[in-house]
Design a protein around this motif. Structure first.
Motif, short mmCIF file in Angstrom:
data_model
loop_
_atom_site.label_atom_id
_atom_site.label_comp_id
_atom_site.label_asym_id
_atom_site.label_seq_id
_atom_site.Cartn_x
_atom_site.Cartn_y
_atom_site.Cartn_z
N GLU A 59 -3.54 -15.18 11.17
CA GLU A 59 -4.33 -14.58 10.11
C GLU A 59 -5.30 -15.58 9.48
O GLU A 59 -5.01 -16.78 9.41
N PRO A 60 -6.46 -15.12 9.00
CA PRO A 60 -7.37 -15.98 8.24
C PRO A 60 -6.71 -16.43 6.95
O PRO A 60 -5.86 -15.73 6.39
N ASN A 61 -7.11 -17.61 6.46
CA ASN A 61 -6.58 -18.07 5.18
C ASN A 61 -7.71 -18.21 4.16
O ASN A 61 -8.89 -18.04 4.47
N ALA A 62 -7.33 -18.52 2.93
CA ALA A 62 -8.29 -18.55 1.83
C ALA A 62 -9.32 -19.66 1.96
O ALA A 62 -10.37 -19.62 1.31
N ASP A 63 -9.03 -20.68 2.77
CA ASP A 63 -9.94 -21.81 2.94
C ASP A 63 -10.93 -21.60 4.08
O ASP A 63 -11.70 -22.51 4.42
N GLY A 64 -10.91 -20.41 4.68
CA GLY A 64 -11.83 -20.14 5.77
C GLY A 64 -11.30 -20.48 7.15
O GLY A 64 -12.00 -20.27 8.15
N GLY A 65 -10.09 -21.02 7.21
CA GLY A 65 -9.48 -21.35 8.49
C GLY A 65 -8.55 -20.26 8.96
O GLY A 65 -8.68 -19.09 8.55
N MET A 66 -7.61 -20.62 9.81
CA MET A 66 -6.64 -19.66 10.34
C MET A 66 -5.24 -20.24 10.21
O MET A 66 -5.03 -21.44 10.41
N LEU A 171 -8.75 -30.74 16.79
CA LEU A 171 -9.25 -29.82 15.76
C LEU A 171 -8.81 -30.22 14.35
O LEU A 171 -9.17 -29.55 13.38
N ASP A 172 -8.03 -31.28 14.22
CA ASP A 172 -7.52 -31.71 12.92
C ASP A 172 -6.70 -30.61 12.25
O ASP A 172 -6.84 -30.33 11.05
N ALA A 173 -5.82 -29.99 13.03
CA ALA A 173 -4.92 -28.99 12.48
C ALA A 173 -3.89 -29.65 11.58
O ALA A 173 -3.79 -30.89 11.52
N SER A 174 -3.12 -28.84 10.89
CA SER A 174 -2.00 -29.35 10.10
C SER A 174 -0.78 -28.48 10.35
O SER A 174 -0.89 -27.32 10.75
N PRO A 217 -8.44 -25.73 10.46
CA PRO A 217 -9.51 -25.83 9.47
C PRO A 217 -10.63 -24.83 9.77
O PRO A 217 -10.65 -24.21 10.84
N ALA A 218 -11.54 -24.67 8.84
CA ALA A 218 -12.60 -23.67 8.99
C ALA A 218 -13.50 -23.94 10.18
O ALA A 218 -13.93 -23.02 10.87
N ASP A 219 -13.79 -25.20 10.43
CA ASP A 219 -14.71 -25.55 11.52
C ASP A 219 -13.94 -25.67 12.83
O ASP A 219 -13.13 -26.57 13.01
N GLY A 220 -14.22 -24.76 13.76
CA GLY A 220 -13.53 -24.77 15.05
C GLY A 220 -14.35 -25.34 16.18
O GLY A 220 -13.94 -25.27 17.34
#
Length: 336
Positions: A59-66, A171-174, A217-220
């Motif tokens: 799902e999308p999140n509030a920060d524009g990422g997934m 992608l600098d995921a967390s 993060p938002a930038d993929g």
């Protein structure tokens, strides 16, 4: 195969409670754990089935990422239209790994926690510091063609086998993890560990924690990216070397670069200093060659795997060509 008890958890709290039993293991897809049990490498006394936990969402999140749940299958992530369009690097990496049947049941959390495919780790008749700390490393002076050239130690030269994790690193995921104390977030490049003198500890996940999901993060880097996997055969095989590359370009000028390597270290390998040095430079053959050299500068080969150093550099160059659409060899010829 050893005898074990089995319990099924319906929520995170119940899963954590059941996991407190001595020698307990979480069971999700089981694509790696079942192999380890069958071979006598893992001998859990209790299996805690977590497949009913509500952690399958994408799902999308509030920060524009997934946000991706830890129990989302590899196939569900790879074929999700939003992942394919916004994070194609992740989709490519997942589809480069395993078979379709395995991807259909393997989970995101399980993929992150899979153990090395070192021959000596799986052969209980041989020494392995990862399987039995203090017993030695059979690969050090043995058959080490698939083993690490970066970040290894005198105790272990095994590599992490995941394709998905290499893309997540780039992608600098967390990583979102939960315990009785609540949730915490671990940057992806701080989740896995180098072997050091404790090669049996693969990650910084605590014994009282469970992975609940991944945040992208938002930038993929959807426009310029590539996943290059070099393996012994085109079908189901682990990487000798893999490269996850994410680029942001302004014409031929490099604005941002992220490059993670797989098949060469105990964890997905990045060199942030090398990445930073590339920003602002013109994308050409010489620039990419210098970057590739910097990425493998500290590599140490052994008789069986020294070829990986040059192979890694070439794979990086190929990734830049695929991500940018520029034939670097042709540009070099034109410049001369």
């Amino acid at each position: 195969m050893n005898r074990f008890s089995y319990t099924r958890a319906n929520d995170v709290s119940a899963a954590l409670e059941a996991h407190r039993a001595p020698s307990a293991a979480f069971l999700a897809g089981g694509t790696n754990l079942v192999d380890l049990i069958r071979e006598g490498v893992a001998r859990p006394e209790r299996l805690v089935d977590i497949r009913r936990l509500p952690m399958t969402g994408i799902e999308p999140n509030a920060d524009g990422g997934m946000d991706i749940g830890a129990l989302a299958t590899n196939s569900a992530v790879a074929y999700d239209e939003r992942i394919e369009s916004r994070y194609p690097l992740l989709s490519k990496a997942i589809l480069a790994g395993a078979s379709a049947q395995i991807r259909n049941v393997a989970t995101v959390g399980g993929n992150m926690l899979q153990r090395t495919r070192c021959h000596y780790f799986y052969d209980t008749a041989t020494p392995c510091n990862k399987r039995q700390p203090g017993s030695g490393c059979g690969a050090m002076n043995g058959v080490n063609r698939i083993h690490a050239i970066l970040g290894a130690s005198e105790h272990c030269i095994a590599v992490h086998p995941s394709d998905m994790c290499v893309a997540l690193a780039a992608l600098d995921a967390s990583v979102r993890v939960a315990s009785d104390d609540g949730e915490r977030v671990i940057p992806f490049d701080a989740f896995h560990r180098l072997p050091g003198d404790t090669p049996h500890i693969d990650t910084n996940l605590r014994d009282d924690e469970i992975i609940v999901g991944i945040t992208l993060p938002a930038d993929g880097f959807a426009q310029h990216n590539a996943y290059v996997k070099v393996r012994d055969r085109a079908s189901y095989a682990f990487a000798l070397v893999s490269v996850a590359l994410a680029l942001k370009l302004d014409g031929n000028r490099i604005e941002e670069v992220r490059c993670a390597l797989g098949g060469v270290a105990h964890m997905p390998w990045r060199n942030r200093d090398a990445e930073a040095a590339l920003r602002g430079k013109t994308l050409d053959a010489a620039t990419v060659r210098d970057f590739a050299s910097a990425m493998v500068r500290d590599a140490r080969g052994r008789p069986g795997n020294a070829f990986k150093i040059e192979l890694t550099a070439r794979a990086i160059e190929r990734a830049f060509e695929q991500a940018s659409g520029i034939s670097l060899a042709s540009r070099e010829d034109d410049a001369s």
